[in-house]
Design a protein around this motif. Structure first.
Motif, PDB file in Angstrom:
ATOM      1  N   ARG A   1       5.284 -34.754 -48.633  1.00  0.00           N
ATOM      2  CA  ARG A   1       6.487 -33.971 -48.696  1.00  0.00           C
ATOM      3  C   ARG A   1       6.434 -32.691 -49.602  1.00  0.00           C
ATOM      4  O   ARG A   1       7.234 -31.881 -49.119  1.00  0.00           O
ATOM      5  CB  ARG A   1       6.890 -34.768 -49.482  1.00  0.00           C
ATOM      6  CG  ARG A   1       9.056 -34.941 -49.589  1.00  0.00           C
ATOM      7  CD  ARG A   1       9.199 -34.845 -48.305  1.00  0.00           C
ATOM      8  NE  ARG A   1      11.238 -34.306 -49.153  1.00  0.00           N
ATOM      9  CZ  ARG A   1      11.404 -33.976 -47.772  1.00  0.00           C
ATOM     10  NH1 ARG A   1      11.503 -33.589 -46.978  1.00  0.00           N
ATOM     11  NH2 ARG A   1      13.313 -33.911 -48.036  1.00  0.00           N
TER      12      ARG A   1
ATOM     13  N   LYS B   1       7.761 -29.068 -47.837  1.00  0.00           N
ATOM     14  CA  LYS B   1       8.953 -27.969 -48.267  1.00  0.00           C
ATOM     15  C   LYS B   1       8.469 -26.801 -48.565  1.00  0.00           C
ATOM     16  O   LYS B   1       9.005 -25.537 -48.628  1.00  0.00           O
ATOM     17  CB  LYS B   1       9.535 -28.950 -49.885  1.00  0.00           C
ATOM     18  CG  LYS B   1      10.053 -30.275 -49.227  1.00  0.00           C
ATOM     19  CD  LYS B   1      10.673 -30.681 -50.453  1.00  0.00           C
ATOM     20  CE  LYS B   1      12.208 -29.694 -51.141  1.00  0.00           C
ATOM     21  NZ  LYS B   1      12.408 -30.388 -52.543  1.00  0.00           N
TER      22      LYS B   1
ATOM     23  N   THR C   1       6.623 -29.022 -41.294  1.00  0.00           N
ATOM     24  CA  THR C   1       7.589 -29.205 -41.470  1.00  0.00           C
ATOM     25  C   THR C   1       7.833 -30.732 -40.685  1.00  0.00           C
ATOM     26  O   THR C   1       8.886 -32.414 -40.744  1.00  0.00           O
ATOM     27  CB  THR C   1       9.726 -28.715 -40.527  1.00  0.00           C
ATOM     28  OG1 THR C   1       8.489 -28.259 -39.704  1.00  0.00           O
ATOM     29  CG2 THR C   1       9.020 -27.330 -41.643  1.00  0.00           C
TER      30      THR C   1
END
Length: 407
Positions: A333, A337, A342
């Motif tokens: 994750r 970011k 993505t």
């Protein structure tokens, strides 16, 4: 923060710092592990306390699995300075890392009901009563116990300002250098070698700028006793920079497990039997490949690194596997970011640097059993309660991020 000289030798500087602390703080105690650094610091502080006619507290958190030579040295130093010391030798059940087994990721030193398995008998003078400290909780983490002791010690002296002297040196690691150099921490009177722990307690690091060579030069010139285990480590072929004392089953410390067999064979038998995986960990401590994940990792040609990671997770106990799945989800994750991944898909293989995510890096972390994922710049929780809250929170976020199934 750039290093700059102070125009004096490190011994003079350390003595001045210790003297400054005695002037500024009405309460003082030393965190003493029985190692070379804390031993030198205890010697300096006890000499200053004697010169001023003051008392000096000593905190010894005994983690059970240690060399008999270390206990002998602790007793020697306490006897040497008994005229100025107030001793708190703590031998209570405290939770610690066990990095040599996925089935027992933590162990509890001095665990009641397992007296026959203890590595050493509990020292007769040690504090073993659970109700001695009003803040103590059974199985609390070491990192939680130490700062709470500081507040307790201050309260025992009427809430006076208290300094805890800690024998860390910046030469040992980047994290210890950051502890000193950080400009974000609160300090006592803006002294960089101090850190505010609570409203009444500061940590102080008077020997932070000593090299390991300075430690041994001081012991030799001043004829100060030291832990004889270092002589045995030297005979085993370790360099000055490799000699460390700590509980033997930790993430970094497990590499020194094999030393117990050479230094104290009688202790090794108890160390090996105390927790799951200790004997295996000692045998593989020097491996560089797939046994321990150090330096180099390989995989079968028929599977991808992601499949290899999933196989490793499937082989772990469910609770341990879920712990790592949460960490992997956070790792992926973060790169979603910050590094443009993505769609949540990271490369299967890539450079083994800290900037590039890949499943190969995840495999290396799993093989080395890096439980708190320091390889991914993550940190362990402050205590057991915060970790449980973290796990519940991250389970919800995993679903929000779309991480289901095996990861």
């Amino acid at each position: 923060m750039a290093r700059r000289g102070l125009g004096m030798d490190v011994l003079t500087a350390a003595r001045q710092r210790v003297a400054r602390l005695f002037t500024d703080f009405p309460c003082m105690y030393v965190s003493f592990s029985g190692g070379k650094d804390s031993g030198v610091l205890l010697e300096l502080a006890a000499n200053e306390a004697r010169r001023r006619g003051r008392r000096l507290g000593v905190l010894i958190v005994d983690l059970e699995a240690q060399y008999q030579l270390t206990e002998d040295y602790i007793r020697l130093m306490l006897k040497r300075h008994e005229d100025v010391l107030d001793v708190y030798w703590v031998a209570l059940p405290i939770n610690l890392r066990n990095a040599v087994s996925s089935f027992e990721p933590q162990w509890t030193c001095w665990e009641p009901g397992k007296e026959d398995a203890w590595v050493r008998p509990r020292p007769a003078e040690a504090i073993g009563e659970a109700d001695y400290f009003d803040f103590y909780e059974y199985g609390m983490e070491f990192e939680d116990f130490v700062p709470k002791f500081g507040d307790w010690y201050s309260r025992q002296h009427g809430g006076k300002m208290t300094a805890c002297l800690v024998g860390i040196r910046t030469q040992e690691s980047l994290n210890r250098y950051r502890t000193i150099a950080s400009r974000r921490k609160q300090r006592h009177d803006n002294l960089p070698w101090t850190t505010m722990i609570s409203a009444r307690v500061f940590n102080a690091y008077p020997i932070y700028d000593w090299r390991v060579e300075d430690i041994w030069t001081y012991n030799g010139r001043e004829h100060v006793p030291y832990n004889a285990v270092y002589d045995r480590m030297h005979q085993a072929g370790l360099t000055l920079h490799q000699m460390r004392l700590c509980q033997p089953y930790g993430d970094d410390q497990k590499r020194g497990l094999w030393l117990y067999q050479l230094i104290e064979p009688h202790t090794w038998g108890m160390v090996a039997a105390r927790v799951q995986g200790a004997e295996f960990g000692a045998r593989t401590a020097r491996e560089i490949g797939n046994v321990s994940g150090r330096i180099k990792v390989t995989k079968p040609d028929s599977i991808t690194w992601e499949q290899f990671a999933q196989n490793l997770l499937a082989s772990m106990p469910p609770e341990t596997a879920e712990h790592f799945r949460v960490k992997i989800a956070v790792f992926i994750r973060w790169h979603q970011k910050n590094n443009g991944y993505t769609d949540g898909v990271i490369p299967d293989e890539g450079p083994m640097d800290k900037k590039t995510p890949s499943w190969k890096r995840i495999v290396k972390m799993l093989l080395s059993y890096d439980y708190w994922c320091k390889e991914f710049a993550m940190a362990p929780p402050k205590n057991k309660n915060s970790y449980e809250a973290y796990r519940k929170r991250m389970e919800i976020r995993k679903q929000e991020w779309g991480f289901r199934g095996t990861v």
